[in-house]
Write a protein that holds these residues in place. Structure first.
Motif, PDB file in Angstrom:
ATOM      1  N   UNK A  15      61.357  20.280 -33.878  1.00 30.81           N
ATOM      2  CA  UNK A  15      60.634  19.976 -32.629  1.00 30.81           C
ATOM      3  C   UNK A  15      60.788  18.500 -32.241  1.00 30.81           C
ATOM      4  N   UNK A  16      60.520  17.610 -33.207  1.00 32.71           N
ATOM      5  CA  UNK A  16      60.589  16.170 -32.897  1.00 32.71           C
ATOM      6  C   UNK A  16      62.013  15.770 -32.524  1.00 32.71           C
ATOM      7  N   UNK A  17      62.961  16.332 -33.247  1.00 31.80           N
ATOM      8  CA  UNK A  17      64.374  16.016 -32.994  1.00 31.80           C
ATOM      9  C   UNK A  17      64.762  16.393 -31.562  1.00 31.80           C
ATOM     10  N   UNK A  18      64.377  17.581 -31.144  1.00 29.99           N
ATOM     11  CA  UNK A  18      64.725  18.050 -29.795  1.00 29.99           C
ATOM     12  C   UNK A  18      63.875  17.315 -28.737  1.00 29.99           C
ATOM     13  N   UNK A  19      62.602  17.096 -29.058  1.00 30.74           N
ATOM     14  CA  UNK A  19      61.724  16.404 -28.101  1.00 30.74           C
ATOM     15  C   UNK A  19      62.297  15.021 -27.777  1.00 30.74           C
ATOM     16  N   UNK A  20      62.850  14.372 -28.802  1.00 31.46           N
ATOM     17  CA  UNK A  20      63.421  13.039 -28.579  1.00 31.46           C
ATOM     18  C   UNK A  20      64.605  13.098 -27.612  1.00 31.46           C
ATOM     19  N   UNK A  21      65.354  14.201 -27.680  1.00 34.23           N
ATOM     20  CA  UNK A  21      66.492  14.343 -26.754  1.00 34.23           C
ATOM     21  C   UNK A  21      66.004  14.464 -25.310  1.00 34.23           C
ATOM     22  N   UNK A  22      64.891  15.156 -25.115  1.00 27.05           N
ATOM     23  CA  UNK A  22      64.297  15.231 -23.772  1.00 27.05           C
ATOM     24  C   UNK A  22      63.789  13.854 -23.351  1.00 27.05           C
ATOM     25  N   UNK A  23      63.162  13.178 -24.301  1.00 25.38           N
ATOM     26  CA  UNK A  23      62.594  11.860 -23.997  1.00 25.38           C
ATOM     27  C   UNK A  23      63.689  10.896 -23.536  1.00 25.38           C
ATOM     28  N   UNK A  24      64.856  11.022 -24.164  1.00 28.75           N
ATOM     29  CA  UNK A  24      65.966  10.146 -23.784  1.00 28.75           C
ATOM     30  C   UNK A  24      66.440  10.396 -22.352  1.00 28.75           C
ATOM     31  N   UNK A  25      66.086  11.567 -21.808  1.00 25.58           N
ATOM     32  CA  UNK A  25      66.413  11.855 -20.406  1.00 25.58           C
ATOM     33  C   UNK A  25      65.278  11.406 -19.474  1.00 25.58           C
ATOM     34  N   UNK A  26      64.274  10.765 -20.052  1.00 22.87           N
ATOM     35  CA  UNK A  26      63.170  10.243 -19.239  1.00 22.87           C
ATOM     36  C   UNK A  26      61.995  11.198 -19.099  1.00 22.87           C
ATOM     37  N   UNK A  27      62.007  12.280 -19.872  1.00 22.72           N
ATOM     38  CA  UNK A  27      60.913  13.256 -19.776  1.00 22.72           C
ATOM     39  C   UNK A  27      59.704  12.752 -20.576  1.00 22.72           C
ATOM     40  N   UNK A  28      58.510  12.748 -19.969  1.00 26.09           N
ATOM     41  CA  UNK A  28      57.337  12.336 -20.740  1.00 26.09           C
ATOM     42  C   UNK A  28      56.939  13.400 -21.766  1.00 26.09           C
ATOM     43  N   UNK A  29      56.504  12.938 -22.933  1.00 28.20           N
ATOM     44  CA  UNK A  29      56.062  13.855 -23.995  1.00 28.20           C
ATOM     45  C   UNK A  29      54.575  13.664 -24.231  1.00 28.20           C
TER      46      UNK A  29
END
Ligand code: ATP
Length: 206
Positions: A15-29
């Motif tokens: 989860x954290x690994x994939x969430x970070x990939x979204x975050x790198x696209x500017x998505x808020x977590x």
């Protein structure tokens, strides 16, 4: 209110690994575990109530919540566990909603390990499950937590079964292959989902 993507998966699924990939696209977590800690941080009214109920031994020397002591306490009493849940769940829910309201982006990734177990899917517009084979999950979690296999197996057993979790999924990312081999593919999947989620968020607005 932003469009809400609930991201879930078992212990060590990625989860954290994939969430970070979204975050790198500017998505808020928003991380449900962090919110759950914020509502009982030092000096909070909820922590005072917990200390009043269970005594000062539930606090560390620094006056913070001693999670191990609390876990022990509720492990031995369903009544205490119920009491604690009744106290925490509404507060977490309220804080969660307050944090959603603050989001300016079209959609937010809400990372919730126990999304299914705690029946929180109704808060989500869409559910993204990170799926992994049990033997790989066990190996990664053991290695990351420096824990023994039995401890991790117990945690896996306490979580919802894989087919049940998958039944709630609108989208699934499979995370079986090692990152060195597969991270580019994962990033592509994340990018595609990102585009889809932006579209869905926009449709919901209209
Ligand atoms: P938890 O809910 O238990 O905190 P998680 O679902 O957030 O876990 P991660 O922390 O992202 O999972 O991943 C668990 C461990 O596995 C980490 O050490 C991470 O670096 C590693 N990991 C994740 N995905 C892969 C992969 N595809 N290949 C190799 N290692 C991975």
């Amino acid at each position: 209110m932003p469009y809400i993507i609930g991201l879930t998966g078992g212990i060590g699924s990625g989860k954290s690994t994939i969430a970070e990939m979204f975050q790198q696209l500017g998505v808020p977590l928003i991380d449900a575990d962090i919110v759950a800690r914020q509502v009982v941080e030092k000096g909070s009214p909820l922590l005072d109530k917990i200390a009043a109920k269970f005594g000062k031994t539930i606090l560390t020397e620094q006056g913070e919540l001693n999670r191990a002591a609390l876990r022990q306490r509720i492990f031995h009493s369903d009544q205490d566990k119920q009491w604690l849940n009744n106290l925490l769940h509404p507060a977490i829910r309220q804080e969660m909603l307050a944090q959603f309201e603050q989001i300016q982006a079209p959609y937010v990734l809400w990372v919730v390990p126990l999304l299914i177990e705690n029946r929180l899917t109704d808060f989500c517009d869409r559910v993204l499950v990170i799926d992994v084979l049990p033997e790989i999950q066990l190996e990664r979690a053991v290695q990351r937590d420096q824990s023994n296999a039995d401890t991790i197996k117990n945690i896996i057993a306490s979580q919802v079964e894989r087919p049940t979790r998958l039944a709630y999924a609108d989208d699934v990312i499979e995370n079986n292959l090692p990152l060195i081999q597969n991270s580019e593919h994962l990033r592509q999947q994340v990018q595609q989902l990102h585009q889809r989620y932006q579209q869905l968020a926009q449709q919901k607005e209209h």
